[in-house]
Design a protein around this motif. Structure first.
Motif, PDB file in Angstrom:
ATOM      1  N   GLN A   1       2.222  -0.609  -6.427  1.00 28.33           N
ATOM      2  CA  GLN A   1       2.865  -1.740  -5.769  1.00 28.33           C
ATOM      3  C   GLN A   1       1.932  -2.941  -5.604  1.00 28.33           C
ATOM      4  O   GLN A   1       2.382  -4.014  -5.207  1.00 28.33           O
ATOM      5  CB  GLN A   1       3.382  -1.312  -4.396  1.00 28.33           C
ATOM      6  CG  GLN A   1       4.396  -0.183  -4.432  1.00 28.33           C
ATOM      7  CD  GLN A   1       4.726   0.366  -3.057  1.00 28.33           C
ATOM      8  OE1 GLN A   1       4.211  -0.096  -2.045  1.00 28.33           O
ATOM      9  NE2 GLN A   1       5.598   1.369  -3.003  1.00 28.33           N
TER      10      GLN A   1
ATOM     11  N   ASN B   1       9.177  -3.897  -2.216  1.00 30.69           N
ATOM     12  CA  ASN B   1       8.163  -4.203  -1.209  1.00 30.69           C
ATOM     13  C   ASN B   1       7.791  -5.675  -1.272  1.00 30.69           C
ATOM     14  O   ASN B   1       7.735  -6.274  -2.356  1.00 30.69           O
ATOM     15  CB  ASN B   1       6.907  -3.363  -1.433  1.00 30.69           C
ATOM     16  CG  ASN B   1       7.190  -1.877  -1.513  1.00 30.69           C
ATOM     17  OD1 ASN B   1       7.532  -1.363  -2.580  1.00 30.69           O
ATOM     18  ND2 ASN B   1       7.073  -1.191  -0.396  1.00 30.69           N
TER      19      ASN B   1
ATOM     20  N   TYR C   1       4.859  -8.361   0.467  1.00 26.23           N
ATOM     21  CA  TYR C   1       3.642  -8.499   1.259  1.00 26.23           C
ATOM     22  C   TYR C   1       3.269  -9.979   1.377  1.00 26.23           C
ATOM     23  O   TYR C   1       3.379 -10.739   0.402  1.00 26.23           O
ATOM     24  CB  TYR C   1       2.465  -7.771   0.598  1.00 26.23           C
ATOM     25  CG  TYR C   1       2.667  -6.295   0.393  1.00 26.23           C
ATOM     26  CD1 TYR C   1       2.302  -5.377   1.376  1.00 26.23           C
ATOM     27  CD2 TYR C   1       3.214  -5.798  -0.792  1.00 26.23           C
ATOM     28  CE1 TYR C   1       2.472  -4.014   1.183  1.00 26.23           C
ATOM     29  CE2 TYR C   1       3.389  -4.440  -0.988  1.00 26.23           C
ATOM     30  CZ  TYR C   1       3.012  -3.552   0.006  1.00 26.23           C
ATOM     31  OH  TYR C   1       3.194  -2.207  -0.188  1.00 26.23           O
TER      32      TYR C   1
ATOM     33  N   GLN D   1       4.647  -7.325   6.186  1.00 27.10           N
ATOM     34  CA  GLN D   1       5.097  -6.400   5.145  1.00 27.10           C
ATOM     35  C   GLN D   1       6.548  -6.016   5.386  1.00 27.10           C
ATOM     36  O   GLN D   1       6.955  -5.787   6.526  1.00 27.10           O
ATOM     37  CB  GLN D   1       4.249  -5.120   5.142  1.00 27.10           C
ATOM     38  CG  GLN D   1       2.797  -5.302   4.825  1.00 27.10           C
ATOM     39  CD  GLN D   1       2.035  -3.987   4.885  1.00 27.10           C
ATOM     40  OE1 GLN D   1       2.638  -2.919   4.900  1.00 27.10           O
ATOM     41  NE2 GLN D   1       0.720  -4.066   4.929  1.00 27.10           N
TER      42      GLN D   1
ATOM     43  N   GLY E   1       9.499  -3.359   3.418  1.00 31.20           N
ATOM     44  CA  GLY E   1       9.678  -2.397   2.344  1.00 31.20           C
ATOM     45  C   GLY E   1      10.909  -1.544   2.549  1.00 31.20           C
ATOM     46  O   GLY E   1      11.301  -1.255   3.686  1.00 31.20           O
TER      47      GLY E   1
END
Length: 754
Positions: A122, A285, A287, A309, A311
């Motif tokens: 990821q 995901n 970030y 974050q 997800g």
């Protein structure tokens, strides 16, 4: 705050530009600089290894961060596929698993908040990574991580370029591998001083063994503003959208029976729970990291790293349900469940293990220099939620699931409309920390570092299943002192020593009850003991014009050692831990980088690791006689040899890695043999043949010798063979499972800058 900093006035930069103008234009270099950045100069009072973009750009562009650090001392990488797309991979440092390794990207933590794992597939695309730093012994005092006794892996993204431009990479390879990567740099935007880049990649490959294929789409972006004397503010974004097919992990008996043919089925037949589409995991995901560095005065600086974050994903599996005789927690369901496609009351379905995470946090610090002292003080706050549901989704007659994401609105429900779930919980985790450190330059050669970090981890959770458990809570505080010594023998030689403390809480799975058939089969608890460790290092470092090397002796002592494993929870394979009691480890890490000629580098690294368990393991009311045994997943010897060549037109590299025997049980009654892998690359710089722009063509051969091996331990067990405990009872054995080492693959890449 961040946008304002990005738009700060460029006038403050004039003094720095004037200073640059006074510097001499030509600098004579004696010796041969490291062409690949495999052993960059270090001054930290601890073991640190690193790789730079010069090395990364010559590797296969599909490789993830774990695969890229495979040559570094202590790094034992277990991969299930050659391209690094699968989440089935493992990394240990000095025998400590990836749930014991803090991972940062642009200063933001990447570890899972509930289970402490990090998933390298990821992370940012390799083309955007400037450097990967591996600190084998401990995380830095200001790092926003817990469970980091194994050290810290830090990724730094490339800064946006000052001039507008871009990069295109196109790759084709074995197993129908197809990858495209495009990056665009804006250059400096007008008078704002802001520069940015954005990139997109699309990667697809068939599974190298068994049926199925993997897909990955990824976006990275970064905005940067620099001004004045070292002030900088940036925002980095990383988005990953992947669908990967899980590689099943065989027991030793499975491996001896069928070897690499231990796979999911390529075709579906009625009642088949091993069909590959029932094990295809989708994840998304996102970030965000926003590091800021401000020089407030000549003596005072401020640093802040805020992060976010998001997800969501599913780790599904095949199973079967009956229309009657079901339970929800401890409650027996009196009404039948409607199951599409059921035959005689039995239906094959897809079991879901869905997770939805949200995390936000910030670590900020002030650094003050006065006389011989450099004093650092900071705070860390982290808030996260983890929503875990183990539900069920119907499948069609062709085996295709109605919904691969496991969303609740399409999941199977009870007759009265409730979600049929084996696990249904929400956990809130709040981490608060503070740290204070002082680096004292006692003499121009001798520096002493003293520090203290306090960390509090609070977990509040809710079990939504009917039964005796509803709310759960766990609260832990750890005091983490540390000290270090650094001495410069001369301009090239250094000595260092340190002592560091670390702790780790049990993962969130340990908080919750597990039920099967209406009965309690595992009681959750918020009062489990935390792991606490003390580690020491003593090292020597030499930095020469054509030869650099380091040697580090290390020692660890653990209380309540938390050993990661995988347990079967209602059909889903869930990360869990085993309390292994006390453990002692010691050993040596070494690395050498020799540069005999310009563009030529020979890199050698190695590790000796000695581990011993200090306690017998409690099992079923008795004690398994494990005292004095070796720790699991801790090879006694590792060795790596890497070579690189680059004359400005032709380039190439080799990477040989040997990993010794690894035990998979606390009783040391089952293990996997040592093995070696070899990667090769060859390429040509084409700049100047068409125009002056950078253009490279390279061929990477991954695992070229193609050994048929088990590459690591996927899930450990207490004992593989039936064993008599200290109290005289028979403790039944259970089989560990293993990663299957990936097969050979070739990847050709054309890289073009514009």
């Amino acid at each position: 705050m961040i946008p304002a900093l990005l738009l700060a006035s460029p006038a403050l930069a004039e003094s720095g530009e004037a200073a640059d103008a006074e510097r001499p234009a030509d600098i004579e270099v004696i010796g041969h600089p490291d062409p690949e950045g495999l052993l960059p100069d270090q001054t930290a009072p601890q073991a640190v290894s690193a790789i730079s973009a010069d090395f990364i750009t010559k590797q296969a562009p599909t490789l993830n961060a774990f695969q890229l650090v495979n040559l570094l001392p202590g790094a034992n990488v277990s991969t299930s596929d050659p391209y690094g797309l699968s989440t089935s991979s493992g990394l240990t440092l000095r025998g400590l698993g990836q749930d014991q390794i803090g991972v940062l990207m642009e200063g933001a933590p990447q570890n899972d908040i509930g289970y402490f794992y990090a998933y390298p597939s990821q992370f940012a695309d390799a083309e955007n990574v400037r450097q990967i730093v591996l600190a084998q012994g401990a995380a830095s005092i200001d790092a926003p991580v817990v469970a980091a006794a194994g050290g810290m892996l830090s990724l730094s993204l490339d800064d946006p370029k000052a001039e507008m431009g871009g990069l295109v990479n196109l790759s084709l390879g074995s197993y129908d591998e197809r990858r495209a990567f495009v990056r665009f740099d804006t250059g400096v935007l007008g008078g704002s001083g802001i520069k940015a880049f954005v990139s997109y990649s699309n990667n697809r490959a068939d599974n190298w063994r068994g049926a199925g294929h993997d897909q990955r789409q990824h976006v990275d972006a970064k905005l940067l503003r620099e001004w004045g004397d070292g002030n900088r503010a940036s925002i980095a974004f990383s988005y990953n959208d992947a669908k990967t097919s899980a590689y099943p992990s065989p027991t030793l008996a499975d491996w001896k029976a069928v070897g690499r043919n231990f796979n999911h089925d390529s075709r579906y037949s009625e009642g088949n729970t091993n069909y590959w589409r029932l094990y295809r995991a989708p994840f998304r995901n996102f970030y965000v990291a926003a590091p800021v560095h401000l020089k407030l005065s000549e003596q005072l600086t401020f640093d802040s790293s805020a992060y976010l974050q998001l997800g969501h994903g599913n780790a599904p599996y095949g199973t079967q349900l009956t229309e009657t005789g079901n339970y929800l927690g401890t409650e027996e369901l009196s009404q039948p469940i409607a199951l599409p496609g059921a035959v005689d009351g039995l239906a094959t379905v897809m079991g879901n293990w869905t997770g939805k995470q949200f995390r936000i946090g910030d670590v900020s610090k002030l650094t003050f220099q006065t006389g011989a002292h450099t004093i650092t003080a900071g705070l860390w706050f982290d808030y996260g939620t983890d929503r875990v549901t183990q539900s069920y989704t119907s499948i069609g007659a062709d085996g295709h699931p109605f919904d691969q994401w496991g969303y609740q609105d399409k999941a199977i429900r009870t007759a009265d409309g409730r979600l049929l779930a084996y696990e249904n919980a929400r956990t809130e985790t709040v981490t608060k920390g503070f740290f204070l450190a002082d680096s004292v330059a006692l003499t121009p050669r001798l520096t002493v570092d003293l520090g203290f970090k306090g960390v509090d981890v609070l977990r509040n959770g809710r079990n939504y299943l009917p039964g005796p458990q509803s709310d759960v809570r766990s609260n832990s505080f750890a005091a983490l002192p540390r000290a270090a010594l650094h001495y410069k023998l001369d301009d090239r030689q250094q000595l260092f020593a340190n002592i560091t403390t670390n702790f780790r809480t049990p993962n969130e799975f340990a908080l919750y009850n597990s039920y099967y058939g209406g009965e309690l089969v595992s009681a959750g608890s918020g009062n489990l003991k935390n792991e606490y460790s003390v580690s020491e290092e003593l090292g020597y470092r030499y930095i020469g014009p054509s030869l650099s090397f380091s040697l580090t002796a290390f020692h660890y002592h653990f209380r309540n050692r938390q050993v990661a494993t995988v347990v079967n929870s209602g059909g889903a394979l869930v990360n869990s831990t085993i309390n292994g009691g006390s453990q002692t480890s010691y050993g040596l890490d070494g690395e050498i980088d020799y540069r005999p000629a310009k563009g030529v580098s020979v890199y050698i690294s190695g590790e000796y690791l000695h581990t011993r368990l200090g306690d017998d393991l409690p099992v079923g009311g008795d004690l398994l006689p494990t005292k004095g045994k070796r720790a699991v997943s801790s090879p006694e010897f590792q060795f790596a040899l890497g070579t690189t060549y680059d004359d400005g037109r032709l380039f190439g590299s080799t990477a040989l890695k040997y990993v010794g025997r690894q035990y998979a049980t606390f009783m040391n009654d089952e293990s996997i043999k040592g093995y070696a892998t070899l990667d090769l690359s060859i390429g040509m710089h084409l700049a100047g043949l068409i125009d002056a722009q950078r253009m490279d063509l390279r061929l990477n051969a991954i695992n070229v010798t193609n050994p048929h091996v088990l590459s690591g331990v996927y899930s450990v067990s207490s004992n593989a063979q039936d064993t008599i405990g200290r109290g005289g009872t028979l403790i039944a054995g259970s089989a560990p499972a293993y990663y299957v080492g990936s097969g050979r693959a070739f990847v050709a890449t054309l890289s073009r800058a514009f």
